[in-house]
Design a protein around this motif. Structure first.
Motif, PDB file in Angstrom:
ATOM      1  N   THR A 177       2.621  63.886  44.980  1.00  0.00           N
ATOM      2  CA  THR A 177       3.049  64.397  43.683  1.00  0.00           C
ATOM      3  C   THR A 177       2.589  65.820  43.458  1.00  0.00           C
ATOM      4  O   THR A 177       1.449  66.169  43.755  1.00  0.00           O
ATOM      5  CB  THR A 177       2.492  63.511  42.545  1.00  0.00           C
ATOM      6  OG1 THR A 177       2.916  62.168  42.761  1.00  0.00           O
ATOM      7  CG2 THR A 177       2.975  63.987  41.194  1.00  0.00           C
ATOM      8  N   SER A 178       3.484  66.634  42.920  1.00  0.00           N
ATOM      9  CA  SER A 178       3.160  67.965  42.412  1.00  0.00           C
ATOM     10  C   SER A 178       3.494  67.952  40.926  1.00  0.00           C
ATOM     11  O   SER A 178       4.540  67.428  40.525  1.00  0.00           O
ATOM     12  CB  SER A 178       3.992  69.042  43.103  1.00  0.00           C
ATOM     13  OG  SER A 178       3.689  69.104  44.477  1.00  0.00           O
ATOM     14  N   PHE A 179       2.600  68.506  40.112  1.00  0.00           N
ATOM     15  CA  PHE A 179       2.834  68.566  38.676  1.00  0.00           C
ATOM     16  C   PHE A 179       3.330  69.948  38.288  1.00  0.00           C
ATOM     17  O   PHE A 179       2.836  70.964  38.795  1.00  0.00           O
ATOM     18  CB  PHE A 179       1.563  68.207  37.900  1.00  0.00           C
ATOM     19  CG  PHE A 179       1.162  66.789  38.091  1.00  0.00           C
ATOM     20  CD1 PHE A 179       1.813  65.766  37.419  1.00  0.00           C
ATOM     21  CD2 PHE A 179       0.161  66.451  38.988  1.00  0.00           C
ATOM     22  CE1 PHE A 179       1.471  64.442  37.615  1.00  0.00           C
ATOM     23  CE2 PHE A 179      -0.195  65.130  39.192  1.00  0.00           C
ATOM     24  CZ  PHE A 179       0.455  64.125  38.505  1.00  0.00           C
ATOM     25  N   ALA A 216       6.581  65.657  36.715  1.00  0.00           N
ATOM     26  CA  ALA A 216       6.070  65.488  38.068  1.00  0.00           C
ATOM     27  C   ALA A 216       7.223  65.520  39.049  1.00  0.00           C
ATOM     28  O   ALA A 216       8.285  64.958  38.798  1.00  0.00           O
ATOM     29  CB  ALA A 216       5.318  64.164  38.181  1.00  0.00           C
ATOM     30  N   MET A 217       6.988  66.187  40.162  1.00  0.00           N
ATOM     31  CA  MET A 217       7.931  66.188  41.276  1.00  0.00           C
ATOM     32  C   MET A 217       7.271  65.333  42.358  1.00  0.00           C
ATOM     33  O   MET A 217       6.199  65.686  42.854  1.00  0.00           O
ATOM     34  CB  MET A 217       8.177  67.608  41.785  1.00  0.00           C
ATOM     35  CG  MET A 217       8.681  68.563  40.707  1.00  0.00           C
ATOM     36  SD  MET A 217      10.227  68.064  39.938  1.00  0.00           S
ATOM     37  CE  MET A 217      11.381  68.564  41.186  1.00  0.00           C
ATOM     38  N   ILE A 218       7.891  64.213  42.673  1.00  0.00           N
ATOM     39  CA  ILE A 218       7.282  63.252  43.582  1.00  0.00           C
ATOM     40  C   ILE A 218       8.093  63.152  44.860  1.00  0.00           C
ATOM     41  O   ILE A 218       9.283  62.829  44.826  1.00  0.00           O
ATOM     42  CB  ILE A 218       7.171  61.862  42.918  1.00  0.00           C
ATOM     43  CG1 ILE A 218       6.451  61.956  41.574  1.00  0.00           C
ATOM     44  CG2 ILE A 218       6.463  60.878  43.851  1.00  0.00           C
ATOM     45  CD1 ILE A 218       6.461  60.662  40.762  1.00  0.00           C
ATOM     46  N   SER A 219       7.440  63.438  45.979  1.00  0.00           N
ATOM     47  CA  SER A 219       8.041  63.238  47.295  1.00  0.00           C
ATOM     48  C   SER A 219       7.770  61.797  47.698  1.00  0.00           C
ATOM     49  O   SER A 219       6.631  61.346  47.653  1.00  0.00           O
ATOM     50  CB  SER A 219       7.409  64.181  48.319  1.00  0.00           C
ATOM     51  OG  SER A 219       7.650  65.516  47.960  1.00  0.00           O
ATOM     52  N   TYR A 247       1.766  58.547  33.709  1.00  0.00           N
ATOM     53  CA  TYR A 247       2.090  58.815  35.109  1.00  0.00           C
ATOM     54  C   TYR A 247       1.429  57.782  36.028  1.00  0.00           C
ATOM     55  O   TYR A 247       2.070  57.246  36.933  1.00  0.00           O
ATOM     56  CB  TYR A 247       1.647  60.229  35.519  1.00  0.00           C
ATOM     57  CG  TYR A 247       1.711  60.423  37.005  1.00  0.00           C
ATOM     58  CD1 TYR A 247       2.935  60.574  37.648  1.00  0.00           C
ATOM     59  CD2 TYR A 247       0.559  60.385  37.783  1.00  0.00           C
ATOM     60  CE1 TYR A 247       3.011  60.711  39.023  1.00  0.00           C
ATOM     61  CE2 TYR A 247       0.626  60.518  39.162  1.00  0.00           C
ATOM     62  CZ  TYR A 247       1.847  60.675  39.774  1.00  0.00           C
ATOM     63  OH  TYR A 247       1.919  60.789  41.133  1.00  0.00           O
ATOM     64  N   GLU A 248       0.161  57.516  35.797  1.00  0.00           N
ATOM     65  CA  GLU A 248      -0.552  56.542  36.631  1.00  0.00           C
ATOM     66  C   GLU A 248       0.108  55.170  36.563  1.00  0.00           C
ATOM     67  O   GLU A 248       0.313  54.511  37.589  1.00  0.00           O
ATOM     68  CB  GLU A 248      -2.016  56.438  36.184  1.00  0.00           C
ATOM     69  CG  GLU A 248      -2.811  55.446  36.994  1.00  0.00           C
ATOM     70  CD  GLU A 248      -4.231  55.284  36.502  1.00  0.00           C
ATOM     71  OE1 GLU A 248      -5.065  54.836  37.301  1.00  0.00           O
ATOM     72  OE2 GLU A 248      -4.509  55.580  35.317  1.00  0.00           O
ATOM     73  N   GLU A 249       0.479  54.750  35.364  1.00  0.00           N
ATOM     74  CA  GLU A 249       1.153  53.448  35.199  1.00  0.00           C
ATOM     75  C   GLU A 249       2.488  53.454  35.928  1.00  0.00           C
ATOM     76  O   GLU A 249       2.825  52.506  36.635  1.00  0.00           O
ATOM     77  CB  GLU A 249       1.346  53.151  33.703  1.00  0.00           C
ATOM     78  CG  GLU A 249       1.978  51.808  33.407  1.00  0.00           C
ATOM     79  CD  GLU A 249       3.507  51.826  33.453  1.00  0.00           C
ATOM     80  OE1 GLU A 249       4.086  50.802  33.847  1.00  0.00           O
ATOM     81  OE2 GLU A 249       4.108  52.865  33.123  1.00  0.00           O
ATOM     82  N   PHE A 250       3.238  54.535  35.771  1.00  0.00           N
ATOM     83  CA  PHE A 250       4.531  54.648  36.447  1.00  0.00           C
ATOM     84  C   PHE A 250       4.356  54.577  37.967  1.00  0.00           C
ATOM     85  O   PHE A 250       5.054  53.838  38.656  1.00  0.00           O
ATOM     86  CB  PHE A 250       5.219  55.965  36.048  1.00  0.00           C
ATOM     87  CG  PHE A 250       6.426  56.282  36.870  1.00  0.00           C
ATOM     88  CD1 PHE A 250       7.648  55.689  36.596  1.00  0.00           C
ATOM     89  CD2 PHE A 250       6.340  57.159  37.951  1.00  0.00           C
ATOM     90  CE1 PHE A 250       8.769  55.964  37.375  1.00  0.00           C
ATOM     91  CE2 PHE A 250       7.455  57.437  38.725  1.00  0.00           C
ATOM     92  CZ  PHE A 250       8.663  56.835  38.434  1.00  0.00           C
ATOM     93  N   ILE A 261      11.907  63.144  43.741  1.00  0.00           N
ATOM     94  CA  ILE A 261      12.325  62.715  42.406  1.00  0.00           C
ATOM     95  C   ILE A 261      11.588  63.526  41.341  1.00  0.00           C
ATOM     96  O   ILE A 261      10.431  63.908  41.511  1.00  0.00           O
ATOM     97  CB  ILE A 261      12.128  61.196  42.174  1.00  0.00           C
ATOM     98  CG1 ILE A 261      10.675  60.776  42.305  1.00  0.00           C
ATOM     99  CG2 ILE A 261      13.003  60.385  43.109  1.00  0.00           C
ATOM    100  CD1 ILE A 261      10.434  59.325  41.927  1.00  0.00           C
ATOM    101  N   LYS A 262      12.302  63.800  40.277  1.00  0.00           N
ATOM    102  CA  LYS A 262      11.734  64.487  39.116  1.00  0.00           C
ATOM    103  C   LYS A 262      11.509  63.431  38.050  1.00  0.00           C
ATOM    104  O   LYS A 262      12.428  62.674  37.712  1.00  0.00           O
ATOM    105  CB  LYS A 262      12.688  65.562  38.601  1.00  0.00           C
ATOM    106  CG  LYS A 262      12.201  66.263  37.342  1.00  0.00           C
ATOM    107  CD  LYS A 262      13.222  67.292  36.885  1.00  0.00           C
ATOM    108  CE  LYS A 262      12.838  67.908  35.564  1.00  0.00           C
ATOM    109  NZ  LYS A 262      13.859  68.878  35.122  1.00  0.00           N
TER     110      LYS A 262
END
Length: 158
Positions: free
Chosen positions: A139-141, A68-71, A120-123, A110-111
């Motif tokens: 998030t983009s997957f 996941a790439m998270i802005s 992912y949901e827990e994170f 962040i990657k």
């Protein structure tokens, strides 16, 4: 920028391909004797050009199947707030890379590597969004990664 010559570049190219090769093998590949070769490698390490020697693992074979790439958007733009976020994000084992970015509505990109959507949901919900200052995420997957380089391009000097 550090001053390196063509022999140093050759050493760096070889080590990027196989950091486990012996000094003797490296010396043969770059046409040096063993002692000067070892000295050059040590100088490259001391100069911080060689940051570390690592082993690259296959994430999928270890069950980390989702990238996941998270802005991340912060609530305040202060050096202290950013430093605290960076420190906290570095402590999360799923975070592989973190960039301070501009030109977007976010402050960080962040990657993250996780096992699956449940991980992912827990994170996301239990850890990332609870970090001080985080006011939003997007998030983009990653569907696939057609290019994955860890070797830096080293041009010979003109």
């Amino acid at each position: 920028m550090a001053k390196i010559d063509n022999i140093d570049r050759h050493i760096l190219r070889e080590l990027q391909q196989n950091a486990r090769m012996s000094n003797l093998e490296l010396a043969e590949r770059v046409n040096l004797s063993a002692t000067p070769c070892a000295r050059r490698v040590k100088q490259l390490e001391d100069a911080g050009i060689i940051k570390q020697h690592i082993t690259v693992l296959d994430a999928e074979k270890l069950g980390l199947n989702l990238t996941a790439m998270i802005s991340v958007t912060m609530d305040r733009h202060t050096a202290d707030r950013f430093e605290k976020f960076e420190h906290a994000a570095a402590a999360l084992p799923e975070v592989m890379e973190c960039y301070v970015v501009t030109g977007q509505d976010s402050d960080f990109l962040i990657k993250v590597l996780v096992r699956d959507m449940r991980h992912y949901e827990e994170f996301l919900l239990r850890r990332l969004t609870k970090l001080d200052g985080v006011s939003g995420v997007h998030t983009s997957f990653v569907l696939r990664q057609p290019i994955n380089k860890c070797v830096l391009p080293l041009q010979t000097s003109a």
